[in-house]
Design an enzyme around this catalytic site. Structure first.
Site, mmCIF file in Angstrom:
data_model
loop_
_atom_site.group_PDB
_atom_site.id
_atom_site.type_symbol
_atom_site.label_atom_id
_atom_site.label_comp_id
_atom_site.label_asym_id
_atom_site.label_seq_id
_atom_site.Cartn_x
_atom_site.Cartn_y
_atom_site.Cartn_z
ATOM 1 N N GLU A 1 0.823 -1.215 0.000
ATOM 2 C CA GLU A 1 0.000 0.000 0.000
ATOM 3 C C GLU A 1 0.860 1.269 0.000
ATOM 4 O O GLU A 1 0.557 2.247 0.679
ATOM 5 C CB GLU A 1 -0.957 0.005 1.195
ATOM 6 C CG GLU A 1 -1.971 -1.129 1.162
ATOM 7 C CD GLU A 1 -3.035 -1.024 2.241
ATOM 8 O OE1 GLU A 1 -2.870 -0.214 3.171
ATOM 9 O OE2 GLU A 1 -4.042 -1.748 2.154
ATOM 10 N N GLU B 1 -6.790 -7.889 -0.615
ATOM 11 C CA GLU B 1 -7.348 -7.771 0.742
ATOM 12 C C GLU B 1 -8.827 -7.430 0.668
ATOM 13 O O GLU B 1 -9.193 -6.284 0.398
ATOM 14 C CB GLU B 1 -6.620 -6.710 1.572
ATOM 15 C CG GLU B 1 -5.211 -7.074 1.984
ATOM 16 C CD GLU B 1 -4.616 -6.073 2.975
ATOM 17 O OE1 GLU B 1 -5.390 -5.291 3.585
ATOM 18 O OE2 GLU B 1 -3.391 -6.065 3.129
#
Length: 722
Positions: free
Chosen positions: A182, A253
């Protein structure tokens, strides 16, 4: 269409026998991963090996497989594997090779998210704190010191996997690896060095020649051939897609719940909502969905990041103890089966999108040879909707997707739950209410003269403790110039909690919260006219795990004053301070049986209720195989050890907005237990009552038929009259 190809054939020599282990060819195109020439829709589940025990791994993986999961996804935890530069630990809960081999033994694939920055509500985002002391280092940017150590650890992990033949290209289970995590969330903070770091990280990873693809999650500028992927709860709606038509759409995710913090409330995400967004992602050409978490587990020891609870993603399909949570597990299993049944048209058909109404639509996949799959979507949250699809009238439940594997018959609707519900049952195994069984030791409160480290300024907490303890003592001596009337101790802190002592007398405590980055403590105090000793215990409940310039983050006391009604304010910012890292009981490791004699224990006198008290008791293991937990509902804040192993921090006294503690049950893995004579040690910071804690066993029981309004009526089908 372009295919990225990763291929290796290895020769394995074992003793005098030589044989060839032909690895799998893992490629991808714009539709999906391709394994040995076959496009695949893959369902994945995150299970983190340090958040359970090796004795639990086989059962967790087996339950995931039974639930229709194809891939087990895990992070790699740098700060646990390399606690000091060049010193590695792959033992016990950190036995990564054993975990991957268990995945392989059960016939599943693995996705290895090396990072090595991982966030994951793990202290310091998985980075070892010794990086902080590397001269000139800036984390996660185009910085030579950081890149050196990042590359070194990444290479270490890749070579370890290669040496065990664990990449798919070698015949192993690993079909994907991840570099970074991320990063786009902070990339702009580093200006031009952000994109250059992304390019370097991708190139470095690819050049390690794992023989399988690499991914970068939430990284729209991931360089070829690295695949950019989505994280979140609704990637079917939010993902802008791969940054190349030659890359597949992947969801690394899908949050089955959300992380929870001390002082916060439980986050519930329904099975229906998860199923809706998975089906939508697949309908919009997604081909890989990972549930984060499929099993959350336990943040043992001091592993969790700032304010994060010890229980992790307990609302996942497998709860903290590894028990199946229904209907989430069963509903997703049915979804996986339905989508798998449709996989050939999904992967090889031509997709079209058809409007069926203002809030209704269809995604249709049509093969040349006649195969057809349809996903009928009702985006109306409050109402059923009857739609006409291929001359058939079909009723759709509110906020749901119906799957038709032949474009005619509905086999699954995301809002219709056929699986029964279950609930967790706690059964008291034994209580600890006999005061004569308990012994206690009160930790020493250091004064200024007791400390060996002195400084003329207030020092930062994390740089002092080096993640070796939650605790840092700040001490100083103070004599008022003249009478100080109604003195008030004023403390400002960027740590998480503080305890204050004046002349060894407990003054009080306060704390911050996950959403409040600083806090203030104020309390009237009593001073004498001679020298006064002020001892302030600063407490961290985990290090931060995210954000740019993590190496520059400040924690600890920022301002200390004594305010007098008549004489004004005494400011101790530029004063001589004495420091002590940790508590004496920590240093002496009195939570281990072999170190109990390092201090003098006394019979417990609960009425005294002294702060910073260690309690110990011996107990026997509950019979049976059910998971075990400590009910610490009458304790305050601290940490618990069983047979020398920390089961994590507890913070029962920190209540949520409803006035309830965030967590009272604390998992004691059976692997931590002996047959009898187990040692329980509690470190209680203040106001805990160990006489009313208990040992519980955990199980689940099915509930009677659980019917919710949106589960009925069932989908109705009828032929539309012509």
């Amino acid at each position: 269409m372009l295919h990225w190809v990763y291929w290796v054939v290895v020769v394995v020599v074992a003793g005098v026998a030589t044989f060839k282990a032909r690895g799998a060819q893992v490629t991808y195109d714009g539709r999906s991963l391709i394994i040995d020439g076959h496009r695949r829709i893959l369902f994945s589940g995150s299970i983190h090996y340090p958040r359970s025990t090796p004795q639990m791994w086989a059962s967790l993986i087996a339950k995931a497989k039974e639930g229709g999961v194809d891939v087990i996804q895990t992070y790699v935890f740098w700060n646990r594997h390399e606690p000091q530069p060049g010193q590695y630990d792959f033992n016990g809960r950190y036995d990564l090779v054993k975990f991957i081999k268990e995945i392989q033994a059960q016939g599943l694939y693995a996705c290895l998210r090396i990072g090595p920055f991982i966030e994951s509500e793990w202290s310091y985002g998985g980075l070892p704190f010794w990086l902080h002391d590397v001269p000139g280092i800036v984390y996660r940017t185009d910085n030579e010191p950081f890149k050196f150590y990042m590359q070194n650890f990444t290479t270490k992990i890749v070579n370890l996997m290669k040496s065990e033949g664990l990449y798919a290209s070698q015949g192993g289970p690993i079909i994907l690896s991840q570099i970074e995590n991320e990063y786009q969330n902070i990339e702009a903070a580093f200006n031009e060095k952000g994109p250059s770091y992304v390019r370097w990280a991708a190139k470095m990873a690819v050049e390690l020649q794992t023989g399988v693809p690499w991914v970068m999650c939430k990284q729209s500028d991931a360089p070829d051939p690295v695949i950019n992927t989505c994280n979140g709860m609704r990637c079917g709606q939010t993902f802008t897609g791969p940054n190349s038509p030659n890359k597949p759409s992947m969801w690394t995710e899908n949050w089955t719940s959300f992380y929870e913090v001390f002082g916060g409330e439980t986050y519930l995400r329904s099975a229906e909502d998860i199923a809706f967004h998975v089906a939508l992602f697949i309908a919009r050409n997604g081909s890989y969905v990972n549930y984060y978490m499929y099993h959350g587990g336990t943040n043992f020891g001091r592993a969790s990041s700032a304010y994060i609870k010890t229980s992790y993603y307990d609302q996942a399909p497998l709860d903290e103890y590894g028990l199946i949570r229904q209907p989430k597990w069963g509903h997703l299993k049915e979804l996986h089966a339905a989508i798998t049944l449709c996989s050939t048209p999904l992967l090889n058909g031509v997709q079209s999108n058809i409007s069926l109404g203002q809030l209704q639509e269809a995604y249709v996949f049509q093969e040349e040879m006649g195969g057809c799959v349809a996903f009928l979507v009702n985006n109306d949250k409050g109402n059923n909707s009857t739609v006409l699809f291929q001359n058939v009238s079909i009723e759709l439940l509110p906020k749901s997707i119906s799957i038709l594997p032949d474009c005619k018959n509905v086999i699954f609707n995301t809002a219709k739950v056929n699986t029964g519900y279950n609930e967790r049952i706690t059964t008291s195994s034994q209580s600890f209410d006999a005061v004569d069984r308990w012994e206690e030791y009160t930790d020493a409160i250091p004064n200024f003269l007791d400390t060996s480290l002195k400084s003329n300024m207030i020092l930062e907490h994390m740089n002092m403790t080096k993640d070796e303890s939650d605790y840092l003592w700040y001490t100083f001596r103070f004599q008022p110039n003249s009478s100080c009337t109604e003195p008030l101790l004023h403390i400002e802190s960027l740590a998480h909690a503080v305890h204050a002592f004046v002349n060894n007398i407990y003054v009080g405590a306060t704390h911050g919260s996950h959403d409040m980055k600083g806090f203030t403590f104020k309390s009237p105090i009593s001073l004498n006219n001679e020298m006064n000793n002020i001892s302030i215990l600063s407490v961290m409940v985990g290090f931060p795990d995210s954000g740019a310039y993590l190496e520059s983050r400040f924690a600890g006391l920022t301002r200390v004053e004594i305010q007098c009604t008549e004489k004004g304010i005494y400011d101790f910012a530029n004063y001589t301070w004495g420091y002590q890292v940790g508590l004496s009981g920590e240093k002496l490791q009195i939570y281990k049986e072999e170190n109990l004699s390092n201090v003098e224990w006394r019979k417990t006198e609960i009425s005294t209720n002294q702060p910073l008290t260690w309690y110990k008791i011996v107990f026997n293991t509950p019979s049976g195989d059910d998971p075990v937990a400590l009910n610490l509902s009458t304790m305050g804040k601290g940490e618990a050890w069983v047979n020398g192993q920390s089961i994590g921090r507890y913070w029962v006294s920190f209540h949520n907005s409803k006035g309830d503690p965030s967590q009272t049950l604390y998992h004691v893995p059976r692997a931590f237990l002996k047959t009898s004579e187990n040692l329980l040690v509690l470190l209680e910071e203040a106001n805990g009552d160990p006489l009313h804690i208990s040992l519980e066993t955990i199980s689940r029981t099915d509930l009677p038929d659980h019917v919710l309004y949106h589960h009925l009526p069932q989908e109705k089908q009828r032929v539309q009259s012509e």
